[in-house]
Scaffold this active site. Structure first.
Site, PDB file in Angstrom:
ATOM      1  CB  SER A 149      -0.889   0.005   1.256  1.00  0.00           C
ATOM      2  OG  SER A 149      -1.519   1.258   1.432  1.00  0.00           O
ATOM      3  CE1 TYR A 162      -3.877  -1.978   5.225  1.00  0.00           C
ATOM      4  CE2 TYR A 162      -3.207   0.227   4.550  1.00  0.00           C
ATOM      5  CZ  TYR A 162      -3.611  -1.065   4.230  1.00  0.00           C
ATOM      6  OH  TYR A 162      -3.736  -1.426   2.913  1.00  0.00           O
TER       7      TYR A 162
END
Length: 267
Positions: A149, A162
């Site tokens: 990501s 995250y």
């Protein structure tokens, strides 16, 4: 085989939804034997996703199998890898696509929430690589593709677990690339920005709830699209197309990289 590629054995974690499902479709359409793992393989949506994969595999000379996989559990990982080997043989391609996220600031962040995100996104990928890398190296060929990501390199408020998991995954990618290099095994991370998936919807629901300003999920989605320089949201098939290329033989020297799919966005 599509494009004259050799048929391989591929594992895709999180292969029954979102990016993982798109990747599994890409590999199935290339005639590979694809083993997909997920925590839930029996619900109606997951069975429907599996049926679509099976149809694609049948049409292109491949095969698909699905098994329960909890990346947080060593025994589950071992059992899933053995299931794959029993049905298709040792994995040539591993795509770590499974992932979760949760909105919460560092202040007051529960240990259990932190552990769940890190154990799934980072340690789970490590467990899968540890279980499959030795046989790839022994056979002199392998492709490991980690779905990362933009969060690996750009921080975001209320996303410490995250962001930390994806930054750690990038570090792991680089180490695995070095370990496998002399044995014909590459390892690359593909890092998209926001992608149109059920996980994006769930994350937007958390954001909207936290803001408490009456904004709808649809409005939050539209705002993200408007902020992207291409004025749109990246689609799972775009990520899958890159993974399909990386899973082949065209550029064996492409390893240790973080390939970003962003439409020009920073996050």
């Amino acid at each position: 085989m599509r494009g004259g590629r050799k048929a391989r054995v591929a594992i895709v974690t999180g292969g029954l939804s979102g990016i993982g499902h798109a990747v599994a479709m890409e590999l199935a359409r290339s005639g590979h034997r694809v083993s997909v793992g997920a925590r839930d393989v029996t619900s109606a949506p997951r069975q429907a996703a599996l049926a679509v994969l099976a149809q694609a595999a049948d049409a292109h000379g491949g095969a698909v199998d699905a098994g329960v996989l909890d990346l947080r559990d060593d025994a589950s990982v071992a059992a899933f890898v053995k299931r794959t080997e029993d049905r298709f043989g040792a994995a040539d391609i591993l795509v770590n696509a499974a992932g979760i996220t949760a909105e919460h600031p560092v202040t007051g962040h529960p240990d259990a929430l932190w552990t769940d995100v890190i154990d799934t996104n980072l340690t789970g990928a490590f467990r899968m690589i540890r279980a499959t890398l030795p046989s790839m190296m022994a056979r002199g060929w392998g492709r490991i593709i980690n779905i990362g990501s933009t969060a690996a390199s750009v921080g975001a408020a209320d996303n410490p677990a995250y962001c930390a998991s994806k930054a750690g995954l990038l570090g792991l990618t680089r180490c695995v690339a070095l370990e496998g290099a002399a044995s014909g095994v590459s390892c690359v991370m593909v890092s998209p920005t926001w992608v149109d998936t059920p996980m994006m919807d769930a994350d937007l629901a958390q954001i909207v709830a936290r803001e408490g300003c009456g904004r709808s999920i649809a409005e939050a989605r539209a705002a993200i699209a408007a902020e992207n320089p291409q004025r749109r949201i990246i689609q799972p098939a775009e990520v899958a197309a890159v993974v399909g290329f990386l899973a082949g033989d065209a550029v064996p020297g492409l390893t240790m990289e973080d390939i970003r799919i962003t439409g020009g966005a920073l996050w």
